[in-house]
Every structure is written in C-alpha cells, then in structure tokens.
Design a protein around this motif. Sequence first.
Motif, PDB file in Angstrom:
ATOM      1  N   ASN A 145       0.881  -1.169  -0.269  1.00 33.53           N
ATOM      2  CA  ASN A 145       0.197   0.245   0.114  1.00 33.53           C
ATOM      3  C   ASN A 145       0.774   1.505   0.213  1.00 33.53           C
ATOM      4  O   ASN A 145       0.947   1.964   1.276  1.00 33.53           O
ATOM      5  N   ILE A 146       1.251   1.614  -1.117  1.00 33.46           N
ATOM      6  CA  ILE A 146       2.201   2.527  -1.469  1.00 33.46           C
ATOM      7  C   ILE A 146       1.447   4.200  -1.483  1.00 33.46           C
ATOM      8  O   ILE A 146       2.308   4.908  -0.436  1.00 33.46           O
ATOM      9  N   ASP A 147       0.121   3.914  -0.909  1.00 32.57           N
ATOM     10  CA  ASP A 147      -0.450   5.804  -0.253  1.00 32.57           C
ATOM     11  C   ASP A 147      -0.362   5.042   1.415  1.00 32.57           C
ATOM     12  O   ASP A 147       0.117   6.551   1.753  1.00 32.57           O
ATOM     13  N   LYS A 148       0.243   4.498   2.308  1.00 32.58           N
ATOM     14  CA  LYS A 148       0.721   4.763   3.528  1.00 32.58           C
ATOM     15  C   LYS A 148       2.109   4.970   3.484  1.00 32.58           C
ATOM     16  O   LYS A 148       2.515   5.085   4.955  1.00 32.58           O
ATOM     17  N   ILE A 149       2.935   4.976   2.686  1.00 30.75           N
ATOM     18  CA  ILE A 149       4.190   5.145   2.988  1.00 30.75           C
ATOM     19  C   ILE A 149       5.198   6.106   2.540  1.00 30.75           C
ATOM     20  O   ILE A 149       4.173   6.384   1.372  1.00 30.75           O
ATOM     21  N   LYS A 150       5.284   6.901   3.721  1.00 29.95           N
ATOM     22  CA  LYS A 150       6.248   8.007   3.583  1.00 29.95           C
ATOM     23  C   LYS A 150       7.327   8.174   3.048  1.00 29.95           C
ATOM     24  O   LYS A 150       8.031   7.709   3.050  1.00 29.95           O
ATOM     25  N   TYR A 151       7.104   8.958   1.618  1.00 28.12           N
ATOM     26  CA  TYR A 151       8.756   9.163   0.362  1.00 28.12           C
ATOM     27  C   TYR A 151       9.265  10.571   1.412  1.00 28.12           C
ATOM     28  O   TYR A 151       8.741  11.246   1.304  1.00 28.12           O
ATOM     29  N   ILE A 152      10.698  10.324   1.518  1.00 29.53           N
ATOM     30  CA  ILE A 152      11.922  11.019   2.253  1.00 29.53           C
ATOM     31  C   ILE A 152      12.443  11.091   1.444  1.00 29.53           C
ATOM     32  O   ILE A 152      13.674  10.518   1.236  1.00 29.53           O
ATOM     33  N   GLU A 153      12.881  12.723   0.627  1.00 34.81           N
ATOM     34  CA  GLU A 153      14.290  12.558   0.214  1.00 34.81           C
ATOM     35  C   GLU A 153      15.635  11.923   0.719  1.00 34.81           C
ATOM     36  O   GLU A 153      15.253  12.421   2.033  1.00 34.81           O
ATOM     37  N   ASN A 154      15.909  10.818  -0.040  1.00 36.00           N
ATOM     38  CA  ASN A 154      17.353  10.221   0.684  1.00 36.00           C
ATOM     39  C   ASN A 154      18.521  10.986   0.456  1.00 36.00           C
ATOM     40  O   ASN A 154      18.994  10.524  -0.565  1.00 36.00           O
ATOM     41  N   ARG A 155      18.724  11.547   1.297  1.00 32.60           N
ATOM     42  CA  ARG A 155      19.909  12.389   1.445  1.00 32.60           C
ATOM     43  C   ARG A 155      20.892  11.964   2.668  1.00 32.60           C
ATOM     44  O   ARG A 155      20.293  12.145   3.947  1.00 32.60           O
ATOM     45  N   PRO A 156      21.855  11.642   1.721  1.00 35.13           N
ATOM     46  CA  PRO A 156      23.282  10.746   3.433  1.00 35.13           C
ATOM     47  C   PRO A 156      23.911  12.560   4.055  1.00 35.13           C
ATOM     48  O   PRO A 156      23.444  13.577   3.895  1.00 35.13           O
ATOM     49  N   SER A 157      24.188  11.493   5.916  1.00 37.23           N
ATOM     50  CA  SER A 157      24.809  12.866   6.475  1.00 37.23           C
ATOM     51  C   SER A 157      25.943  12.648   6.169  1.00 37.23           C
ATOM     52  O   SER A 157      25.582  12.463   5.274  1.00 37.23           O
ATOM     53  N   LYS A 158      26.954  13.338   7.104  1.00 41.92           N
ATOM     54  CA  LYS A 158      28.656  12.888   6.948  1.00 41.92           C
ATOM     55  C   LYS A 158      28.524  11.441   6.209  1.00 41.92           C
ATOM     56  O   LYS A 158      29.674  10.603   5.779  1.00 41.92           O
ATOM     57  N   LYS A 159      27.920  11.009   7.155  1.00 43.28           N
ATOM     58  CA  LYS A 159      28.225   9.123   7.289  1.00 43.28           C
ATOM     59  C   LYS A 159      27.270   8.602   6.430  1.00 43.28           C
ATOM     60  O   LYS A 159      25.544   8.854   6.471  1.00 43.28           O
ATOM     61  N   MET A 214      15.099   1.951   9.181  1.00 43.36           N
ATOM     62  CA  MET A 214      14.508   2.125   8.055  1.00 43.36           C
ATOM     63  C   MET A 214      14.581   3.126   7.782  1.00 43.36           C
ATOM     64  O   MET A 214      15.445   3.972   6.874  1.00 43.36           O
ATOM     65  N   ASN A 215      14.220   4.184   8.096  1.00 48.18           N
ATOM     66  CA  ASN A 215      13.650   5.610   7.694  1.00 48.18           C
ATOM     67  C   ASN A 215      14.988   6.154   7.962  1.00 48.18           C
ATOM     68  O   ASN A 215      15.506   6.968   7.335  1.00 48.18           O
ATOM     69  N   LYS A 216      15.790   6.230   8.900  1.00 47.96           N
ATOM     70  CA  LYS A 216      17.014   6.909   9.093  1.00 47.96           C
ATOM     71  C   LYS A 216      18.528   6.698   8.139  1.00 47.96           C
ATOM     72  O   LYS A 216      20.117   6.908   8.279  1.00 47.96           O
ATOM     73  N   THR A 217      17.843   5.571   7.865  1.00 54.36           N
ATOM     74  CA  THR A 217      18.965   5.279   6.603  1.00 54.36           C
ATOM     75  C   THR A 217      19.195   5.332   5.010  1.00 54.36           C
ATOM     76  O   THR A 217      18.157   6.327   4.597  1.00 54.36           O
ATOM     77  N   ASN A 218      20.019   4.653   4.452  1.00 56.19           N
ATOM     78  CA  ASN A 218      20.639   5.308   2.957  1.00 56.19           C
ATOM     79  C   ASN A 218      20.200   4.595   2.440  1.00 56.19           C
ATOM     80  O   ASN A 218      19.726   4.822   0.785  1.00 56.19           O
ATOM     81  N   ILE A 219      20.567   3.260   2.901  1.00 56.44           N
ATOM     82  CA  ILE A 219      20.538   1.965   2.020  1.00 56.44           C
ATOM     83  C   ILE A 219      20.272   0.674   2.717  1.00 56.44           C
ATOM     84  O   ILE A 219      20.672   0.467   4.286  1.00 56.44           O
ATOM     85  N   VAL A 268      11.540  -4.516  -1.017  1.00 57.97           N
ATOM     86  CA  VAL A 268       9.863  -3.718  -1.979  1.00 57.97           C
ATOM     87  C   VAL A 268       9.617  -2.440  -0.791  1.00 57.97           C
ATOM     88  O   VAL A 268       9.748  -1.135  -1.782  1.00 57.97           O
ATOM     89  N   TYR A 269       9.674  -2.625   0.814  1.00 58.64           N
ATOM     90  CA  TYR A 269       9.269  -1.211   1.710  1.00 58.64           C
ATOM     91  C   TYR A 269      10.549  -0.329   1.154  1.00 58.64           C
ATOM     92  O   TYR A 269       9.840   0.693   1.745  1.00 58.64           O
ATOM     93  N   ALA A 270      11.704  -0.857   1.579  1.00 58.76           N
ATOM     94  CA  ALA A 270      12.192  -0.228   1.013  1.00 58.76           C
ATOM     95  C   ALA A 270      12.681   0.915   0.207  1.00 58.76           C
ATOM     96  O   ALA A 270      12.885   1.901  -0.027  1.00 58.76           O
ATOM     97  N   LEU A 271      12.042   0.379  -1.402  1.00 56.52           N
ATOM     98  CA  LEU A 271      11.709   0.781  -2.045  1.00 56.52           C
ATOM     99  C   LEU A 271      11.182   2.279  -1.698  1.00 56.52           C
ATOM    100  O   LEU A 271      11.368   3.073  -2.829  1.00 56.52           O
ATOM    101  N   ALA A 272       9.929   1.504  -1.040  1.00 57.39           N
ATOM    102  CA  ALA A 272       8.492   2.765  -0.805  1.00 57.39           C
ATOM    103  C   ALA A 272       8.644   3.779  -0.450  1.00 57.39           C
ATOM    104  O   ALA A 272       8.599   5.025  -0.923  1.00 57.39           O
ATOM    105  N   LYS A 273       9.839   3.717  -0.047  1.00 54.03           N
ATOM    106  CA  LYS A 273      10.524   4.800   1.639  1.00 54.03           C
ATOM    107  C   LYS A 273      11.443   5.303   0.158  1.00 54.03           C
ATOM    108  O   LYS A 273      11.801   6.569   1.021  1.00 54.03           O
ATOM    109  N   GLY A 274      12.377   5.374  -0.324  1.00 51.34           N
ATOM    110  CA  GLY A 274      13.346   5.511  -1.130  1.00 51.34           C
ATOM    111  C   GLY A 274      14.551   5.612  -0.945  1.00 51.34           C
ATOM    112  O   GLY A 274      15.498   6.385  -1.271  1.00 51.34           O
ATOM    113  N   LYS A 275      14.799   4.233  -0.580  1.00 54.25           N
ATOM    114  CA  LYS A 275      15.943   3.755  -0.124  1.00 54.25           C
ATOM    115  C   LYS A 275      16.578   3.350  -1.204  1.00 54.25           C
ATOM    116  O   LYS A 275      16.322   3.042  -2.289  1.00 54.25           O
ATOM    117  N   ILE A 276      18.042   3.273  -1.144  1.00 55.65           N
ATOM    118  CA  ILE A 276      18.627   2.498  -1.913  1.00 55.65           C
ATOM    119  C   ILE A 276      19.041   0.945  -1.533  1.00 55.65           C
ATOM    120  O   ILE A 276      19.184   0.430  -0.577  1.00 55.65           O
TER     121      ILE A 276
END
Length: 173
Positions: free
Chosen positions: A6-20, A70-75, A90-98
Amino acid sequence: IPIPINIDKIKYIENRPSKKIVIFHGLNRYGAKGTKYIEQAFDILKNKYPDDLDLIIEGKMPINNYLELMNKTNIVIDQTSSYSLGVNGVYALAKGKIVMGGAEPESLKAMGVDSSPVINILPNVDDIVKKIEYILENRNSISDIGYKSRIFAENHHNYIKVAEKYIEVWGKN
C-alpha cells in the motif's frame, strides 16, 4: 506478479546522506538471507571507511522500531540469496531507499521490466564490498537513486495495480 504494497501509507522522504552513509540489513532468518556474507563485507568496510559508513545489522524488533530504523538509513540490504526482492526490499523501495538485493535478469523479465533501481548483489563478500564502494564513490547519486526506487515501487508494487494483475490472470483461467 510482484509483491503488493500500500504505497499510499508509506511516506517518501528524499534520501540525503549526512556525513556517514547509513546501511541497514534487517536480520530475521540468519541462514536464509545471506547475512554471513553481509557481516563479512561490513567488517571489511568498517576498517576501510570508519568515518564514511554507519553499518547496521539489527533484527527481531517490533515493526515500529524496525521502520524507524529504516527511516534513518540510506541503503537497505535485503538479501543475497534470492533472484528478487522480499517484502523488506519492496518496503525500502517505497520509502525511497537504495536497495541492494535480488534483481536478477530472470526476475525482472518475469515482472515485465527491463531495468530496476535495485542493485543486484550476489552471496559473495567481494561483490557486496565493491557495490557499496561504488555508492560511496558516487554518493551524490543517492538521492536520485532513492527517487527512482520510489517511482519503481509506485509503478510495479502498488497494491491496486498488483490486485488488477491477479484478477487478469485469474480471468484467463
């Protein structure tokens, strides 16, 4: 037929790495997901890039804790021993993760797609290290790949579209 979500229930947030760059492998079935290869790769990467990577293997936690991590990850590394992704991937894809995991040509063909943003990994330590190093060297592409992950999930794993495919297949029988 792809795994529905259910893609509508999964929030996409731009995947931007911090220092690490944060890489996460969810542990639940040690022998089945290739975790031993991922652990060995992480050991190598921790020594080579202590200031550039935050490598996490965690599991057996409540779903809310899992999703918060998972929200705190990049990959997200799904698994090494599969031709395609599991629900975690699949869930990670929906969240915009690599996502790193199964993306073999046979599974893409079965889904009717020519390409996928999923980085295919093998049950091989050197392969995993090499592909993580590639992302590290190209960290400015993380946001773009994450966006492509979300679009792929919307186009191929949306539960409504997947249900329509089930109805179509069932109607042919």
